[in-house]
Scaffold this active site. Sequence first.
Site, PDB file in Angstrom:
ATOM      1  N   LYS A 167       0.842  -1.209   0.000  1.00  0.00           N
ATOM      2  CA  LYS A 167       0.000   0.000   0.000  1.00  0.00           C
ATOM      3  C   LYS A 167       0.880   1.263   0.000  1.00  0.00           C
ATOM      4  CE  LYS A 167      -3.527   2.759   0.492  1.00  0.00           C
ATOM      5  NZ  LYS A 167      -4.527   3.030  -0.525  1.00  0.00           N
ATOM      6  N   LYS A 235      -0.330  11.206   5.900  1.00  0.00           N
ATOM      7  CA  LYS A 235      -0.029  10.058   6.771  1.00  0.00           C
ATOM      8  C   LYS A 235       0.650   8.945   5.956  1.00  0.00           C
ATOM      9  CE  LYS A 235      -3.306   7.270   6.911  1.00  0.00           C
ATOM     10  NZ  LYS A 235      -3.891   6.036   6.438  1.00  0.00           N
TER      11      LYS A 235
HETATM   12  P1  NAD Z   1     -12.567   8.354   7.348  1.00  0.00           P
HETATM   13  O1  NAD Z   1     -11.903   9.323   8.258  1.00  0.00           O
HETATM   14  O2  NAD Z   1     -13.675   8.816   6.458  1.00  0.00           O
HETATM   15  O3  NAD Z   1     -13.143   7.097   8.202  1.00  0.00           O
HETATM   16  C1  NAD Z   1     -12.572   6.604   9.360  1.00  0.00           C
HETATM   17  C2  NAD Z   1     -13.688   6.341  10.352  1.00  0.00           C
HETATM   18  O4  NAD Z   1     -13.156   5.769  11.542  1.00  0.00           O
HETATM   19  C3  NAD Z   1     -14.439   7.610  10.762  1.00  0.00           C
HETATM   20  O5  NAD Z   1     -15.825   7.427  10.550  1.00  0.00           O
HETATM   21  C4  NAD Z   1     -14.105   7.763  12.248  1.00  0.00           C
HETATM   22  O6  NAD Z   1     -15.154   8.348  12.996  1.00  0.00           O
HETATM   23  C5  NAD Z   1     -13.852   6.324  12.643  1.00  0.00           C
HETATM   24  N1  NAD Z   1     -13.034   6.154  13.848  1.00  0.00           N
HETATM   25  C6  NAD Z   1     -11.908   6.812  14.192  1.00  0.00           C
HETATM   26  N2  NAD Z   1     -11.422   6.337  15.360  1.00  0.00           N
HETATM   27  C7  NAD Z   1     -12.266   5.355  15.743  1.00  0.00           C
HETATM   28  C8  NAD Z   1     -12.300   4.483  16.862  1.00  0.00           C
HETATM   29  N3  NAD Z   1     -11.359   4.520  17.814  1.00  0.00           N
HETATM   30  N4  NAD Z   1     -13.311   3.582  16.937  1.00  0.00           N
HETATM   31  C9  NAD Z   1     -14.274   3.535  15.980  1.00  0.00           C
HETATM   32  N5  NAD Z   1     -14.302   4.345  14.909  1.00  0.00           N
HETATM   33  C10 NAD Z   1     -13.305   5.234  14.786  1.00  0.00           C
HETATM   34  O7  NAD Z   1     -11.401   7.686   6.506  1.00  0.00           O
HETATM   35  P2  NAD Z   1     -11.533   6.808   5.163  1.00  0.00           P
HETATM   36  O8  NAD Z   1     -11.324   7.698   3.995  1.00  0.00           O
HETATM   37  O9  NAD Z   1     -12.738   5.935   5.245  1.00  0.00           O
HETATM   38  O10 NAD Z   1     -10.205   5.931   5.299  1.00  0.00           O
HETATM   39  C11 NAD Z   1     -10.101   4.819   6.183  1.00  0.00           C
HETATM   40  C12 NAD Z   1      -8.762   4.134   5.915  1.00  0.00           C
HETATM   41  O11 NAD Z   1      -8.733   3.683   4.548  1.00  0.00           O
HETATM   42  C13 NAD Z   1      -7.550   5.048   6.104  1.00  0.00           C
HETATM   43  O12 NAD Z   1      -6.496   4.326   6.656  1.00  0.00           O
HETATM   44  C14 NAD Z   1      -7.241   5.489   4.702  1.00  0.00           C
HETATM   45  O13 NAD Z   1      -5.881   5.834   4.545  1.00  0.00           O
HETATM   46  C15 NAD Z   1      -7.621   4.251   3.894  1.00  0.00           C
HETATM   47  N6  NAD Z   1      -8.024   4.495   2.503  1.00  0.00           N
HETATM   48  C16 NAD Z   1      -8.866   5.498   2.166  1.00  0.00           C
HETATM   49  C17 NAD Z   1      -9.219   5.681   0.835  1.00  0.00           C
HETATM   50  C18 NAD Z   1     -10.127   6.810   0.386  1.00  0.00           C
HETATM   51  O14 NAD Z   1     -10.233   7.064  -0.833  1.00  0.00           O
HETATM   52  N7  NAD Z   1     -10.823   7.496   1.274  1.00  0.00           N
HETATM   53  C19 NAD Z   1      -8.715   4.830  -0.150  1.00  0.00           C
HETATM   54  C20 NAD Z   1      -7.890   3.780   0.234  1.00  0.00           C
HETATM   55  C21 NAD Z   1      -7.551   3.626   1.559  1.00  0.00           C
END
Ligand code: NAD
Length: 286
Positions: A167, A235
Amino acid sequence: MNIGFVGLGIMGSPMAANLLKAGYVVTGYDVSPARVERLAALGGKAAPGVVDAVAGADVVITMLPDSPQVAEVAPLVIEYGRPNLLYIDMSTIKPETSRWVAQKAAAAGVRAVDAPVSGGERGAVDGTLSIMVGGAAEDVEKARPVLERLGTTIVHVGPAGSGQTVKAANQIVVGGIYGLVSEAIVLLEASGVDPVAGLDVLAGGLAGSRILELKRHTMVKREFAPGFRIDLHHKDMGIAVAAAREAGVSLPLTGQIAQLVAAARAQGHGSLDHSALLKVVERLNA
Ligand code: NAD
């Protein structure tokens, strides 16, 4: 099969929805109650905490922002999960955190794999993510039927933590392409060439990429609603730079991309989509 799902954000929410559509019973938790309610409205079960999402689950999936959140949630999954639980962490985090989780899980009789994804929000919604999976072969095979509901490219890339290393490599390439597309747009516009027509040609030739396919129109229009936030890419570049250091290799372009992403953040664009790297390149020229 019962699936516990923790982290119902931009990615987790549509992924959990796809698991519901596939007929799994999904019990979800997020620190944001509105996100849990959204899952319940789709037919999922609302859990008031991590422990409740994990109780009775055959499989637990976490989709959290970063390593500290996984380090907080994973021990609860491992402690309260049933024996032989399959724990799939799909967050993008440091490889060393995934290895730590895998060791802790193995000691408690839980099967853990790291399975970060690529494909963005669109891929999460469509169930077409690319999923890079690290862990023991038999655990990865056990995870495969669930992962096939979330993505179309699912590759076992090596032992625990290696999904995260792949990744990191992915994020280097994605960040680099965004940077270069931004420079192409700035060049075309400064030269009086229509960037829409120019990028249409690029998208059909050797320079073509999924990023050009999906994002060129919104970039030219300066629409930067996330998607994938600059904060998260910052990050990920930190993870990539640290991984290079640990592996003892020099990646000069990775360093530059990391600095461009850091600049986007420093300029206040952390909550915009990572295609907002264009704003940084524009500012270098304004
Ligand atoms: P996001 O911030 O939209 O979602 C993360 C969620 O986790 C939020 O709803 C938050 O409230 C929740 N959260 C945080 N701490 C928590 C806890 N202790 N307990 C329960 N819930 C908790 O982020 P995202 O865009 O959905 O990304 C999630 C992961 O996927 C990240 O690591 C990101 O790098 C990766 N990612 C994102 C994308 C993208 O296009 N958005 C693509 C590939 C990978």
